[in-house]
Design a protein around this motif. Structure first.
Motif, PDB file in Angstrom:
ATOM      1  N   ALA A 190       0.834  -1.199   0.000  1.00 31.38           N
ATOM      2  CA  ALA A 190       0.000   0.000   0.000  1.00 31.38           C
ATOM      3  C   ALA A 190       0.871   1.251   0.000  1.00 31.38           C
ATOM      4  N   ALA A 191       1.946   1.246   0.785  1.00 32.08           N
ATOM      5  CA  ALA A 191       2.863   2.390   0.821  1.00 32.08           C
ATOM      6  C   ALA A 191       3.536   2.574  -0.535  1.00 32.08           C
ATOM      7  N   GLN A 192       3.915   1.480  -1.176  1.00 31.35           N
ATOM      8  CA  GLN A 192       4.520   1.562  -2.510  1.00 31.35           C
ATOM      9  C   GLN A 192       3.534   2.140  -3.525  1.00 31.35           C
ATOM     10  N   ASN A 193       2.294   1.653  -3.478  1.00 28.97           N
ATOM     11  CA  ASN A 193       1.259   2.159  -4.388  1.00 28.97           C
ATOM     12  C   ASN A 193       1.010   3.641  -4.145  1.00 28.97           C
ATOM     13  N   LEU A 194       0.927   4.018  -2.874  1.00 28.14           N
ATOM     14  CA  LEU A 194       0.707   5.413  -2.520  1.00 28.14           C
ATOM     15  C   LEU A 194       1.830   6.285  -3.056  1.00 28.14           C
ATOM     16  N   LYS A 195       3.061   5.843  -2.883  1.00 31.05           N
ATOM     17  CA  LYS A 195       4.208   6.626  -3.347  1.00 31.05           C
ATOM     18  C   LYS A 195       4.165   6.800  -4.867  1.00 31.05           C
ATOM     19  N   LYS A 196       3.839   5.728  -5.578  1.00 31.54           N
ATOM     20  CA  LYS A 196       3.747   5.788  -7.043  1.00 31.54           C
ATOM     21  C   LYS A 196       2.656   6.782  -7.476  1.00 31.54           C
ATOM     22  N   TRP A 249       1.417   9.226  -5.692  1.00 30.38           N
ATOM     23  CA  TRP A 249       1.826  10.572  -5.290  1.00 30.38           C
ATOM     24  C   TRP A 249       2.797  11.171  -6.311  1.00 30.38           C
ATOM     25  N   LEU A 250       3.765  10.399  -6.767  1.00 29.80           N
ATOM     26  CA  LEU A 250       4.736  10.915  -7.735  1.00 29.80           C
ATOM     27  C   LEU A 250       4.060  11.304  -9.045  1.00 29.80           C
ATOM     28  N   GLN A 251       3.091  10.518  -9.489  1.00 30.61           N
ATOM     29  CA  GLN A 251       2.330  10.855 -10.701  1.00 30.61           C
ATOM     30  C   GLN A 251       1.541  12.147 -10.495  1.00 30.61           C
ATOM     31  N   LYS A 298       2.333  19.694 -10.136  1.00 30.06           N
ATOM     32  CA  LYS A 298       3.477  20.497  -9.718  1.00 30.06           C
ATOM     33  C   LYS A 298       3.319  21.054  -8.294  1.00 30.06           C
ATOM     34  N   LEU A 299       3.078  20.132  -7.363  1.00 30.21           N
ATOM     35  CA  LEU A 299       2.922  20.480  -5.953  1.00 30.21           C
ATOM     36  C   LEU A 299       4.056  19.879  -5.143  1.00 30.21           C
ATOM     37  N   THR A 300       4.404  20.548  -4.064  1.00 35.65           N
ATOM     38  CA  THR A 300       5.351  19.952  -3.123  1.00 35.65           C
ATOM     39  C   THR A 300       4.574  19.044  -2.180  1.00 35.65           C
ATOM     40  N   GLN A 301       5.313  18.218  -1.487  1.00 40.85           N
ATOM     41  CA  GLN A 301       4.699  17.334  -0.503  1.00 40.85           C
ATOM     42  C   GLN A 301       3.982  18.161   0.568  1.00 40.85           C
ATOM     43  N   GLU A 302       4.593  19.247   0.981  1.00 39.90           N
ATOM     44  CA  GLU A 302       4.006  20.103   2.016  1.00 39.90           C
ATOM     45  C   GLU A 302       2.717  20.762   1.529  1.00 39.90           C
ATOM     46  N   GLU A 303       2.729  21.278   0.297  1.00 38.79           N
ATOM     47  CA  GLU A 303       1.523  21.910  -0.255  1.00 38.79           C
ATOM     48  C   GLU A 303       0.384  20.898  -0.358  1.00 38.79           C
ATOM     49  N   LEU A 359      -5.878  12.198  -4.089  1.00 38.46           N
ATOM     50  CA  LEU A 359      -5.083  11.800  -5.249  1.00 38.46           C
ATOM     51  C   LEU A 359      -5.940  11.488  -6.473  1.00 38.46           C
ATOM     52  N   GLU A 360      -7.257  11.633  -6.312  1.00 30.18           N
ATOM     53  CA  GLU A 360      -8.216  11.411  -7.397  1.00 30.18           C
ATOM     54  C   GLU A 360      -8.078   9.994  -7.973  1.00 30.18           C
ATOM     55  N   CYS A 361      -8.098   9.015  -7.067  1.00 23.29           N
ATOM     56  CA  CYS A 361      -8.010   7.616  -7.475  1.00 23.29           C
ATOM     57  C   CYS A 361      -9.012   6.804  -6.662  1.00 23.29           C
TER      58      CYS A 361
END
Length: 141
Positions: A32-38, A40-42, A48-53, A88-90
């Motif tokens: 789940a963490a791997q999927n979330l990271k993938k 998030w990167l997409q 064009k957002l930062t993690q904080e934003e 994340l609109e998923c």
């Protein structure tokens, strides 16, 4: 002596299952963490957002809290899963695969097979209308 051995065997069996379950749960959490990271990167590249934003504006969380989920340090529970998938609109099962509805896939396949059988035989106008309605609902899914 034989009764003692039987009791020990029962204890071994009852303790073995939770260990397997815990290992399995850790694997699900890791994936789940791997999927979330993938995802998030997409999302990050697209918007064009930062993690904080993203964490502050879309989730109402701190960047550190969001990072804990991304790195698998905090397991993604149901409430967090719904919030993350909305942000994340998923779909929730895009993050936690175990939430994928296999029953829906099986129902769709069964309905398609039934329609193939029904189309082999003459049916009344009323039944034909129902069959067309089912066919159109399967196309839109």
């Amino acid at each position: 002596m034989n009764k003692l051995n039987e009791n020990q065997r029962v204890k071994q069996i009852s303790f073995a299952a939770p260990v397997q379950t815990a290992k399995f749960q850790k694997e699900l959490d890791f994936r789940a963490a791997q999927n979330l990271k993938k995802l998030w990167l997409q999302y990050k590249r697209k918007h064009k957002l930062t993690q904080e934003e993203f964490a502050n504006c879309r989730l109402g969380w701190s960047q550190g809290n969001f990072s804990q989920y991304l790195n698998g340090k905090t397991p993604i529970g149901r409430k967090s899963l719904l919030k993350l998938s909305e942000a994340l609109e998923c779909k929730p099962f895009d993050i936690r695969e175990e939430f994928k509805d296999g029953d829906a896939d099986r129902f769709r396949a069964a309905a398609e097979n039934l329609l193939l059988i029904l189309r082999r035989y003459p049916v009344s106008a009323e039944d034909d209308c129902l069959i067309r309605s089912i066919e159109s609902s399967l196309v839109t899914q």
